[in-house]
Design an enzyme around this catalytic site. Structure first.
Site, PDB file in Angstrom:
ATOM      1  CG  ASP A 139      -1.916  -1.066   1.294  1.00  0.00           C
ATOM      2  OD1 ASP A 139      -2.172  -1.674   0.241  1.00  0.00           O
ATOM      3  OD2 ASP A 139      -2.454  -1.327   2.381  1.00  0.00           O
ATOM      4  CB  VAL A 140       0.086   4.765  -0.945  1.00  0.00           C
ATOM      5  CG1 VAL A 140       0.735   6.134  -0.743  1.00  0.00           C
ATOM      6  CG2 VAL A 140      -0.270   4.564  -2.417  1.00  0.00           C
TER       7      VAL A 140
END
Length: 314
Positions: A139-140
């Protein structure tokens, strides 16, 4: 260009159309407003062109989102991205926060592929145009070990290894409270949340997902846990820990306490990919890579370990 239907849920009653469209599609507000103004959004079958239109219980939103051409990764230097290992077949990086794995429609920030291209790394052409060489993703807001294929052989064999669950994927997470039991397995299917396309949730029709966890350290307000992923679904750790009422600290999307996030100066989930191991795609030899906690997570962990910290949070 297929239209998508979204029956209005109570959470959105009385909200502006552009705000709701942003929340259900993940588009930026400016892009949502542009779709509305060009007639691509309908309420109960009737086109609406004012982003400020207020919604009510009777509305069904219909949206036509043009499918963009595949986005080629663009060379974009990224500060803080460290290369842990590189040879002719693979490159393993220590991904910082705020960086996506690859370009996507709903994220306009930097990505790992763009950072590698900016450094002159030559990646395989295997995979979709915007995901060349990507065999798994973080994920970011999640940091740590991430592998990218440089050769076609590596792409094929690593994709198979992740699919066959023969890859070692160990994360550390700081979660709110104290999981009971302190070690366990969470098995629950994960799918898209009906109300938020970019958010995931436990769904009967979701994809099979298994997470194993062990408590490493218990503190007054939280626990540091070791997480072993058997499967690799989107937001899996975040969804599963929230499902047992112990969301990752800082992960307000999945129910974390915002006052605790603020006190710890965290603007993302406390989640880090500490270990990644697999059979090297060419030699077959097992290789393993490790990443230390970044400074923001270490600072938050140190604060939680302070016996006086819990007294400062209300």
């Amino acid at each position: 260009m297929a239209a998508q239907l979204y029956p209005l849920v109570p959470d959105f009653y009385g909200e502006r159309l552009d705000v709701v469209l942003t929340r259900i599609t993940g588009l930026t507000r400016s892009k949502a407003a542009a779709l509305i103004e060009n007639g691509s959004v309908r309420l109960d079958g009737t086109a609406v062109t004012k982003p400020s239109t207020k919604l009510n219980a009777q509305h069904v939103i219909e949206v036509e989102i043009p499918k963009p051409p595949p986005a080629e990764p663009q060379a974009t230097p990224v500060d803080g991205l460290t290369i842990l290992f590189e040879d002719d077949d693979i490159i393993v990086v220590d991904k910082p926060a705020g960086v996506a794995a690859h370009p996507s429609l709903n994220f306009e920030g930097p990505d790992v592929l763009g950072a590698l291209i900016a450094r002159g790394v030559r990646l395989t052409t295997s995979g979709p145009a915007e995901r060349k060489g990507i065999v798994h993703r973080l994920d970011v807001g999640t940091t740590g070990c991430m592998a990218v294929a440089k050769s076609e052989l590596a792409y094929t064999r690593l994709k198979n290894a992740f699919r066959e669950r023969s890859v070692t994927k160990i994360y550390h997470a700081v979660v709110q409270g104290h999981p009971d039991p302190s070690s366990g397995t969470i098995e629950a299917p994960i799918g898209r949340d009906n109300r938020h396309q970019w958010k995931m949730g436990i769904r009967d029709d979701g994809r099979f997902a298994v997470t194993h966890y062990d408590t490493i350290e218990a503190m007054a307000r939280a626990s540091l846990v070791n997480v072993h992923l058997e499967t690799g679904r989107t937001h899996q750790i975040r969804v599963h820990m929230a499902a047992i009422h112990h969301p990752c600290v800082g992960d307000e999307m999945y129910g974390a306490d915002p006052s605790l996030s603020k006190a710890l100066h965290l603007d993302r989930q406390w989640l880090h990919a500490v270990t990644l191991g697999f059979a090297h795609p060419r030699s077959g030899e097992y290789v393993e890579f490790h990443s230390n906690y970044p400074s923001d997570l270490q600072h938050a962990l140190d604060a939680l370990r302070d016996p006086f910290f819990a007294q400062t949070i209300r």
